[in-house]
Design an enzyme around this catalytic site. Structure first.
Site, PDB file in Angstrom:
ATOM      1  N   ASP A 209       0.847  -1.194   0.000  1.00  8.20           N
ATOM      2  CA  ASP A 209       0.000   0.000   0.000  1.00  8.20           C
ATOM      3  C   ASP A 209       0.882   1.243   0.000  1.00  8.20           C
ATOM      4  O   ASP A 209       2.102   1.153   0.076  1.00  8.20           O
ATOM      5  CB  ASP A 209      -0.898   0.007   1.244  1.00  8.20           C
ATOM      6  CG  ASP A 209      -0.064  -0.067   2.520  1.00  8.20           C
ATOM      7  OD1 ASP A 209       0.392   0.989   2.992  1.00  8.20           O
ATOM      8  OD2 ASP A 209       0.162  -1.187   3.031  1.00  8.20           O
ATOM      9  N   ASP A 211       0.603   3.608   2.429  1.00  6.61           N
ATOM     10  CA  ASP A 211       0.382   4.179   3.756  1.00  6.61           C
ATOM     11  C   ASP A 211      -0.798   5.151   3.666  1.00  6.61           C
ATOM     12  O   ASP A 211      -1.849   4.772   3.174  1.00  6.61           O
ATOM     13  CB  ASP A 211       1.665   4.829   4.285  1.00  6.61           C
ATOM     14  CG  ASP A 211       1.666   4.996   5.794  1.00  6.61           C
ATOM     15  OD1 ASP A 211       1.221   4.055   6.480  1.00  6.61           O
ATOM     16  OD2 ASP A 211       2.124   6.033   6.291  1.00  6.61           O
TER      17      ASP A 211
END
Length: 292
Positions: A209, A211
């Site tokens: 991802d 974040d």
């Protein structure tokens, strides 16, 4: 030097390695409490391997509750000489999208609720962490990624946060300003303890991802992380298998960075002042230097 025994710390995607022979789960007692789980022993093309589920099977341990000392001590007791750490991380750089494997070369440790050393009152030691990972293992990982066409980056700083909550947006932007590449919750004090145990260590951070800093991407969530990890499982297995086959079954050469003899120059407490109780607990981690 004997032969290499490769330890792998990670999740189910790496300890269910295809082609692993004579696989068995075995409990290894530690002087430092309970490890996250039993260890899985096996051989791959003749190379001895030992796997440890970092969070335990079923993901029962949070990053803060993991007994990192017991984990590394158990690996040392199992004969492990080199550790390949595989973990999920968030990306702090646009050029490191989900699916990228980052072969980490530095850490910033922002954890605060964990036991970080085998040593302490009764036997003090200070090991160097200037170069926290083994470049030879990093070379193997990079070659494996290239061979299997795995998107990867060589080098990058891993910011280790305490967790278990994800970052605030302000924290995420702060860590980006420090030029960190990825953020996670597990590789410290794991890397520090591996160094104290004179085990070569490399960290392969699998990006899941962005974040929460990226304005055009959804904020990190467990659901998204698990989905990307599932997609990465085969790539992680291929990378670990590639590293194992490069190591092979020949005689192990000394670490070019001297990580396998770091305690020669680290223990500052003289023998007559050492606590016998602590010395007993250190029988495997530091027995090479304490028992001579």
């Amino acid at each position: 030097m004997g032969k290499t025994v490769l330890g792998v710390i990670g999740g189910s995607g790496v300890y269910d390695l295809p082609g692993l022979e004579n696989a068995r789960w075995e409990k290894v007692e530690s002087s430092f409490g309970e490890a996250s789980d039993e260890l899985r022993f096996g051989t791959l093309d003749g190379l001895e391997m030992v796997f440890l589920p970092r969070h335990g099977r079923g993901h029962k341990q949070s990053p803060s509750s993991i007994n990192y000392r017991a984990n590394i001590d158990a690996m040392k007791r199992a004969g492990v000489t080199d550790i390949l750490s595989v973990s999920a991380v968030g990306s702090l750089k646009q050029e490191l999208p989900p699916g990228t494997f980052v072969i980490v070369d530095q850490f910033i440790d922002r954890t605060f609720a964990r036991e970080k050393s085998f040593f302490g009152e009764g036997c003090v030691a200070h090991v160097s962490m200037a170069d926290p990972v083994c470049p030879r293992l990093g070379d193997y990982a990079q070659k494996a990624c290239l061979a299997h066409h795995i998107p990867h980056a060589r080098g990058g700083t891993y910011l280790v946060m305490e967790g278990p909550q994800f970052s605030t947006r302000a924290e995420s932007h702060l860590y980006r300003s420090w030029d960190c590449a990825v953020i996670g919750m597990t590789n410290m004090p794991e890397a520090k303890l591996a160094r104290e145990a004179e085990i070569n260590y490399a960290s392969i951070a699998m990006v899941t991802d962005y974040d929460c800093w990226h304005d055009e991407e959804p904020d990190v969530s467990v659901t998204h992380v698990v989905e990307v990890l599932r997609q990465n499982a085969e790539k992680a297995q291929a990378m670990v298998t590639g590293v194992a086959r490069q190591i092979g079954t020949g005689m192990r050469e000394p670490c070019p960075m001297g990580f396998d003899s770091v305690l020669d120059y680290a223990i500052i407490t003289p023998p007559e002042a050492r606590d016998p109780g602590l010395i007993k607990k250190l029988d495997v981690v530091a027995g090479r230097v304490l028992n001579r």
